[in-house]
Design a protein around this motif. Sequence first.
Motif, short mmCIF file in Angstrom:
data_model
loop_
_atom_site.label_atom_id
_atom_site.label_comp_id
_atom_site.label_asym_id
_atom_site.label_seq_id
_atom_site.Cartn_x
_atom_site.Cartn_y
_atom_site.Cartn_z
N UNK A 7 3.22 7.22 -9.48
CA UNK A 7 2.93 6.00 -8.73
C UNK A 7 4.06 5.68 -7.76
N UNK A 8 5.31 5.86 -8.18
CA UNK A 8 6.46 5.60 -7.31
C UNK A 8 6.40 6.54 -6.10
N UNK A 9 6.14 7.81 -6.37
CA UNK A 9 6.04 8.80 -5.30
C UNK A 9 4.86 8.49 -4.38
N UNK A 10 3.75 8.05 -4.95
CA UNK A 10 2.57 7.72 -4.16
C UNK A 10 2.86 6.57 -3.20
N UNK A 11 3.54 5.52 -3.68
CA UNK A 11 3.88 4.39 -2.81
C UNK A 11 4.82 4.85 -1.70
N UNK A 12 5.79 5.71 -2.03
CA UNK A 12 6.68 6.26 -0.99
C UNK A 12 5.87 6.98 0.07
N UNK A 13 4.91 7.80 -0.36
CA UNK A 13 4.07 8.54 0.59
C UNK A 13 3.21 7.62 1.43
N UNK A 14 2.65 6.58 0.80
CA UNK A 14 1.86 5.60 1.55
C UNK A 14 2.71 4.94 2.63
N UNK A 15 3.92 4.53 2.25
CA UNK A 15 4.79 3.86 3.22
C UNK A 15 5.15 4.80 4.36
N UNK A 16 5.52 6.03 4.05
CA UNK A 16 5.88 6.98 5.10
C UNK A 16 4.70 7.23 6.04
N UNK A 17 3.51 7.42 5.49
CA UNK A 17 2.33 7.64 6.32
C UNK A 17 2.01 6.42 7.17
N UNK A 18 2.15 5.24 6.58
CA UNK A 18 1.88 3.99 7.30
C UNK A 18 2.83 3.85 8.48
N UNK A 19 4.12 4.15 8.25
CA UNK A 19 5.10 4.04 9.32
C UNK A 19 4.86 5.07 10.42
N UNK A 20 4.45 6.27 10.05
CA UNK A 20 4.18 7.30 11.04
C UNK A 20 2.93 6.98 11.86
N UNK A 21 1.98 6.28 11.26
CA UNK A 21 0.74 5.96 11.96
C UNK A 21 0.89 4.80 12.93
#
Length: 168
Positions: free
Chosen positions: A90-104
């Motif tokens: 879950x921690x890794x998933x939130x990190x990935x969501x944030x990174x993808x959100x920032x890149x988008x």
Amino acid sequence: MNEADVREWIPGEPLERVDFGGHKTGFDKRCPSDMSDGGLKKLMWRCAAARADSGLECYVDYVECSWTERPMFSVTAGSGTAFALTFDDAWTYVNGLQNGYELAKPAKGQDELANAVGVSRRTMNRILNGDVTVTYDRLTSIATALHTRLSVIIQRAEALASKEGEAK
């Protein structure tokens, strides 16, 4: 704010990034250390940190799983939810969501540039990257619009510099 002023975050409180001075930033409240809830408070803090840094709205909750006694979590962002995640997942998933959100998110100024010349941000990026062929007339109109916009910006900057020079 000083780093010594940072205290543990309580669920539901807002979280914000602050400047500690000396080119060092951090959050105004630290991640909870208590793992008695299986890490739910830590994951809630991680979601609050993602919100503070990027604007991403995500939420975490427990999920009941009959096949394991370990705490399992769900992470929801927008209309999507990931189920049955361990704490680490879950921690890794939130990190990935944030990174993808920032890149988008569009880079600062991209939308303004595209609007100034009357094309979509996607089209402008494709033109700038050479991924699309543009007619000479269209490229000329884009260049003229950019030139006009930049001329106005330069005039404003010169006027501001002149005012600042007079004030000294």
